[in-house]
Design a protein around this motif. Sequence first.
Motif, PDB file in Angstrom:
ATOM      1  N   ALA A  60       0.827  -1.202   0.000  1.00  0.00           N
ATOM      2  CA  ALA A  60       0.000   0.000   0.000  1.00  0.00           C
ATOM      3  C   ALA A  60       0.862   1.253   0.000  1.00  0.00           C
ATOM      4  O   ALA A  60       0.551   2.240  -0.677  1.00  0.00           O
ATOM      5  N   VAL A  61       1.948   1.219   0.760  1.00  0.00           N
ATOM      6  CA  VAL A  61       2.865   2.362   0.786  1.00  0.00           C
ATOM      7  C   VAL A  61       3.485   2.566  -0.585  1.00  0.00           C
ATOM      8  O   VAL A  61       3.594   3.689  -1.091  1.00  0.00           O
ATOM      9  N   ASP A  62       3.913   1.460  -1.220  1.00  0.00           N
ATOM     10  CA  ASP A  62       4.496   1.560  -2.562  1.00  0.00           C
ATOM     11  C   ASP A  62       3.466   2.084  -3.566  1.00  0.00           C
ATOM     12  O   ASP A  62       3.805   2.861  -4.464  1.00  0.00           O
ATOM     13  N   ALA A  63       2.236   1.653  -3.419  1.00  0.00           N
ATOM     14  CA  ALA A  63       1.191   2.113  -4.333  1.00  0.00           C
ATOM     15  C   ALA A  63       0.942   3.606  -4.179  1.00  0.00           C
ATOM     16  O   ALA A  63       0.788   4.327  -5.176  1.00  0.00           O
ATOM     17  N   ALA A  64       0.905   4.081  -2.940  1.00  0.00           N
ATOM     18  CA  ALA A  64       0.710   5.514  -2.710  1.00  0.00           C
ATOM     19  C   ALA A  64       1.877   6.313  -3.268  1.00  0.00           C
ATOM     20  O   ALA A  64       1.690   7.399  -3.845  1.00  0.00           O
ATOM     21  N   ARG A  65       3.083   5.789  -3.104  1.00  0.00           N
ATOM     22  CA  ARG A  65       4.253   6.474  -3.661  1.00  0.00           C
ATOM     23  C   ARG A  65       4.175   6.523  -5.180  1.00  0.00           C
ATOM     24  O   ARG A  65       4.521   7.533  -5.804  1.00  0.00           O
ATOM     25  N   ALA A  66       3.734   5.426  -5.806  1.00  0.00           N
ATOM     26  CA  ALA A  66       3.599   5.407  -7.257  1.00  0.00           C
ATOM     27  C   ALA A  66       2.522   6.377  -7.730  1.00  0.00           C
ATOM     28  O   ALA A  66       2.659   7.012  -8.789  1.00  0.00           O
ATOM     29  N   LEU A  67       1.446   6.500  -6.961  1.00  0.00           N
ATOM     30  CA  LEU A  67       0.418   7.485  -7.298  1.00  0.00           C
ATOM     31  C   LEU A  67       0.993   8.896  -7.298  1.00  0.00           C
ATOM     32  O   LEU A  67       0.754   9.688  -8.219  1.00  0.00           O
ATOM     33  N   ARG A  68       1.742   9.215  -6.243  1.00  0.00           N
ATOM     34  CA  ARG A  68       2.362  10.539  -6.167  1.00  0.00           C
ATOM     35  C   ARG A  68       3.328  10.751  -7.327  1.00  0.00           C
ATOM     36  O   ARG A  68       3.375  11.833  -7.925  1.00  0.00           O
ATOM     37  N   ARG A  69       4.105   9.734  -7.625  1.00  0.00           N
ATOM     38  CA  ARG A  69       5.114   9.838  -8.684  1.00  0.00           C
ATOM     39  C   ARG A  69       4.462  10.154 -10.023  1.00  0.00           C
ATOM     40  O   ARG A  69       4.896  11.068 -10.736  1.00  0.00           O
ATOM     41  N   SER A  70       3.429   9.412 -10.376  1.00  0.00           N
ATOM     42  CA  SER A  70       2.768   9.644 -11.660  1.00  0.00           C
ATOM     43  C   SER A  70       2.036  10.985 -11.677  1.00  0.00           C
ATOM     44  O   SER A  70       2.070  11.701 -12.695  1.00  0.00           O
ATOM     45  N   ALA A  71       1.373  11.327 -10.581  1.00  0.00           N
ATOM     46  CA  ALA A  71       0.661  12.602 -10.530  1.00  0.00           C
ATOM     47  C   ALA A  71       1.615  13.772 -10.706  1.00  0.00           C
ATOM     48  O   ALA A  71       1.306  14.751 -11.408  1.00  0.00           O
ATOM     49  N   ARG A  72       2.798  13.706 -10.066  1.00  0.00           N
ATOM     50  CA  ARG A  72       3.792  14.772 -10.215  1.00  0.00           C
ATOM     51  C   ARG A  72       4.233  14.903 -11.668  1.00  0.00           C
ATOM     52  O   ARG A  72       4.348  16.013 -12.193  1.00  0.00           O
ATOM     53  N   ARG A  73       4.512  13.786 -12.312  1.00  0.00           N
ATOM     54  CA  ARG A  73       5.032  13.834 -13.675  1.00  0.00           C
ATOM     55  C   ARG A  73       3.983  14.315 -14.669  1.00  0.00           C
ATOM     56  O   ARG A  73       4.307  15.073 -15.594  1.00  0.00           O
ATOM     57  N   ILE A  74       2.759  13.889 -14.499  1.00  0.00           N
ATOM     58  CA  ILE A  74       1.714  14.380 -15.397  1.00  0.00           C
ATOM     59  C   ILE A  74       1.520  15.878 -15.205  1.00  0.00           C
ATOM     60  O   ILE A  74       1.474  16.651 -16.176  1.00  0.00           O
ATOM     61  N   SER A  75       1.416  16.319 -13.955  1.00  0.00           N
ATOM     62  CA  SER A  75       1.206  17.741 -13.673  1.00  0.00           C
ATOM     63  C   SER A  75       2.366  18.580 -14.196  1.00  0.00           C
ATOM     64  O   SER A  75       2.155  19.641 -14.806  1.00  0.00           O
ATOM     65  N   ALA A  76       3.605  18.114 -13.984  1.00  0.00           N
ATOM     66  CA  ALA A  76       4.773  18.867 -14.445  1.00  0.00           C
ATOM     67  C   ALA A  76       4.810  18.955 -15.960  1.00  0.00           C
ATOM     68  O   ALA A  76       5.142  20.006 -16.533  1.00  0.00           O
ATOM     69  N   SER A  77       4.467  17.857 -16.641  1.00  0.00           N
ATOM     70  CA  SER A  77       4.485  17.862 -18.104  1.00  0.00           C
ATOM     71  C   SER A  77       3.411  18.785 -18.657  1.00  0.00           C
ATOM     72  O   SER A  77       3.630  19.477 -19.666  1.00  0.00           O
ATOM     73  N   LEU A  78       2.256  18.813 -18.019  1.00  0.00           N
ATOM     74  CA  LEU A  78       1.206  19.733 -18.455  1.00  0.00           C
ATOM     75  C   LEU A  78       1.647  21.181 -18.291  1.00  0.00           C
ATOM     76  O   LEU A  78       1.247  22.055 -19.075  1.00  0.00           O
ATOM     77  N   HIS A  79       2.465  21.440 -17.282  1.00  0.00           N
ATOM     78  CA  HIS A  79       2.962  22.803 -17.069  1.00  0.00           C
ATOM     79  C   HIS A  79       4.017  23.179 -18.108  1.00  0.00           C
ATOM     80  O   HIS A  79       3.936  24.249 -18.726  1.00  0.00           O
TER      81      HIS A  79
END
Length: 392
Positions: A60-79
Amino acid sequence: MAQQHHDLTDSAAGPAAPPVTGEALAGYLRGQATDFLRALRLHRETGGGPSGSGGGTADAVDAARALRRSARRISASLHTFRPLLDPGWSEEIRPELAWLSGTLALEHACESRLDRLLLALHRLSGATTVPTQTLGTNTGTGTNTGTGAGAAVSATAATAAPPTTTTTTTQRTAPRPTPDRGNLTVGAAKAGALLDRQLTLARTRAHSTALQALGSSRFHAVADKVAVLASEVPLAPHAATTDPRPLAVAAEERLTDAVAALPLVTAGHPYNAEALIHGLSPDPAPHPQDAPWHQVRLLLRLHRYALEVLHGDDAPPGVRLLSAGQALDRHRDASEAAAAAAHAARTPRIAPATAYALGVLHADQRHEVEAARYAFQRSWQKQTIGTGTGTS
């Protein structure tokens, strides 16, 4: 400070390099959206909390970290690449992804901050003294031994000792307790208990906030948009024939300009005594010296993610960018830990020994901040320029 740049528009990197268009961005976003959905499915299957040791299983911890990782990269790329995307769609989802990433990161941040402070307290209040010849040194490698604060502890111990015990002032290689080590240990133990209460409460609240966020309609709306993104990226009409590399170059230039504005001359010394000024003031705002460094950390992350868009898995490891990013991560961690120690020191009616231990701890973490700045300065000014992506 003269800077060398990696020319992201150089098409001569390969003998037959294919043209880069907005389709590279679309492929990257689809991949990150797929990773997001995979992490979300794993998180739901494990049934754990968003992060932290109290939040569920390791999966579950790894999954939450992966969620954060992907969300950061998508948001940064959109910027970074927003001219290549449908403006209404990107401006709608980007802040929502930033909200999700920040919310999920809070619990882990509280837990890491508590671990860092308790380890520092254990190091500073140990029964074994450090030999005199090692005090006040810095390795220049980005890690700080905390001996500056240890020297403050030893000096205070010497001045607080009874006159009959000041005749022995030379420390030998054989360790022995300082005269007021017992009082210091008691103060450190109480300081640790106070920090544990405050940060554990903050972590519990962050855990509850994250759970509420993951069950909210706001999060489900974000997840629905990411699910659509996994199959269809709303590119602008001209994106199919537009080269995204100039936008990545602009991100790199923003980073370079921000680094050039940093006080690297001051950071060229292991410790900057000015960083301690107003460190325990009643003003709850972040330390005034830290904000530009935090901004550079954000811009460095945007630059790295832009390189991921252009090069994908074929990007070579960027030692320079990776080491600079690690130094800025340590800077952020130490800065926030120092702020937590200062906040605890403002607790009403705490014992003088507890306040003293927290003051030593605050100084120690500000020294860690300066050591991280020194490490960043050394890594950034190296002649070898990396182009990798890192693993944040």
